[in-house]
Write a protein that holds these residues in place. Structure first.
Motif, mmCIF file in Angstrom:
data_model
loop_
_atom_site.group_PDB
_atom_site.id
_atom_site.type_symbol
_atom_site.label_atom_id
_atom_site.label_comp_id
_atom_site.label_asym_id
_atom_site.label_seq_id
_atom_site.Cartn_x
_atom_site.Cartn_y
_atom_site.Cartn_z
ATOM 1 N N ARG A 192 -4.311 -3.893 -8.876
ATOM 2 C CA ARG A 192 -3.036 -4.580 -8.620
ATOM 3 C C ARG A 192 -3.081 -5.261 -7.233
ATOM 4 N N LEU A 193 -3.672 -4.581 -6.248
ATOM 5 C CA LEU A 193 -3.796 -5.172 -4.912
ATOM 6 C C LEU A 193 -4.686 -6.413 -4.969
ATOM 7 N N ASP A 194 -5.752 -6.336 -5.773
ATOM 8 C CA ASP A 194 -6.652 -7.487 -5.924
ATOM 9 C C ASP A 194 -5.935 -8.651 -6.600
ATOM 10 N N ASP A 195 -5.110 -8.342 -7.619
ATOM 11 C CA ASP A 195 -4.331 -9.395 -8.294
ATOM 12 C C ASP A 195 -3.404 -10.093 -7.303
ATOM 13 N N LEU A 196 -2.729 -9.298 -6.468
ATOM 14 C CA LEU A 196 -1.807 -9.871 -5.473
ATOM 15 C C LEU A 196 -2.567 -10.760 -4.497
ATOM 16 N N ALA A 197 -3.739 -10.306 -4.082
ATOM 17 C CA ALA A 197 -4.540 -11.086 -3.129
ATOM 18 C C ALA A 197 -4.976 -12.408 -3.759
ATOM 19 N N ARG A 198 -5.451 -12.346 -4.990
ATOM 20 C CA ARG A 198 -5.909 -13.583 -5.662
ATOM 21 C C ARG A 198 -4.764 -14.577 -5.779
ATOM 22 N N ILE A 208 0.856 -1.194 0.000
ATOM 23 C CA ILE A 208 0.000 0.000 0.000
ATOM 24 C C ILE A 208 0.888 1.239 0.000
ATOM 25 N N HIS A 209 0.830 2.012 -1.064
ATOM 26 C CA HIS A 209 1.591 3.264 -1.114
ATOM 27 C C HIS A 209 0.935 4.189 -2.119
#
Ligand code: MF3
Ligand code: CO
Ligand code: CO
Length: 277
Positions: A55-61, A47-48
């Motif tokens: 992109r955060l959703d991709d990382l989570a998936r 988070i920045h």
């Protein structure tokens, strides 16, 4: 409201409160909950200023798949993402996309994983860089409200006790409780009975029994509690555009209290309080 042994219950929301096996179900929920919380931990360093929510959703998936689980929200009622990402005046169900977060934003990320059939559902607030004092205060109050609600949970207490603990604390701090969304029974089913209201009167509502499992997920606004749903059919925002915050844990009622399934393995339950360099 009546109760049913989860082992004998059909795999759907029958309106009855399921009583789960304290050993097998709680172990399954603990594993799923720790995975979901680990996913939120992983996002802390991502988070920045300028990071795109998609992109955060991709990382989570990817994290969920890498750990042998499935994202519960994908294809849930037509939703297509692993997380809900809800910045600033978005109350909940923000859709990840090409929007970038910016310095000073506060944002809720909500993830639900399915591991061996059990749903681990949790959300937290994150601050993007330096956050205004009033936003910091709202996040602190919302976390404290969640934990005060959870602290009421034990056999013999009622859901009204839980709702009252959250509402009375929030309103004493002059923030408002959103009424349109609530917590829910959780287990092999994502959204099960009962509804967990974040407001209420002591002694009212169903009585808690060992083996019940549900989420507590209060949404608190700096301004008025009113909600508006955007044209996408999902994004819930404050009607008056005031800031909103939410924290969520999945919990189980034990013989003498409560077990939290979704505590942060890294101790990041309140990552906004960390001083990052
Ligand atoms: N995780 C949310 C909850 O706390 C539900 C999101 S449903 C979705 O219950 F479809 F929007 F993902
Ligand atoms: Co939930
Ligand atoms: Co959730």
């Amino acid at each position: 409201m009546n109760f049913i042994a989860a082992a004998e219950a059909p795999m759907r929301n029958t309106g009855q409160i399921k009583i789960h096996d304290p050993e097998t179900a709680f172990a399954g929920m603990m594993a799923a909950g720790q995975l979901a919380a680990g996913c939120l931990d992983m996002l802390v360093s991502e988070i920045h200023d300028g990071v795109v929510t998609g992109r955060l959703d991709d990382l989570a998936r990817q994290y969920v798949f890498d750990h042998g689980a499935l994202p519960a929200c994908v294809f849930y009622r037509g939703y297509r993402h692993t997380t809900c990402i809800s910045p600033n005046h978005v109350i909940c169900h923000g859709i990840p996309g090409d929007k970038a977060l910016k310095e000073g934003d506060i944002v809720n990320i909500d993830v639900t994983v399915i591991l061996d059939g059990w749903h681990g559902d949790t959300s937290r607030m994150y601050g993007v860089g330096e956050v205004p004092r009033k936003a910091e205060r709202l996040m602190d109050i919302t976390y404290e409200a969640l934990m005060r609600g959870i602290a009421t949970i034990k056999p013999g207490a009622t859901l009204g006790d839980l709702g009252h603990a959250i509402q009375s604390y929030a309103e004493a701090e002059r923030v408002s409780v959103v009424r349109e969304f609530c917590g829910h029974g959780v287990g092999r089913i994502f959204h099960d009975a009962p509804n967990i209201l974040h407001f209420g009167k002591p002694g009212e509502g169903p009585e808690l029994k060992p083996g019940m499992m549900f989420t507590v997920e209060p949404m608190l606004n700096i301004g008025a509690p009113g909600v508006k749903i955007l044209a996408d059919g999902w994004t819930a925002v404050t009607k008056d555009k005031s800031l909103s915050a939410q924290y969520e844990h999945s919990v189980g009622v034990t013989e003498n209290g409560v077990q939290i399934f979704t505590k942060s393995p890294a101790g990041y339950d309140k990552p906004h309080a960390m001083k990052r360099t």
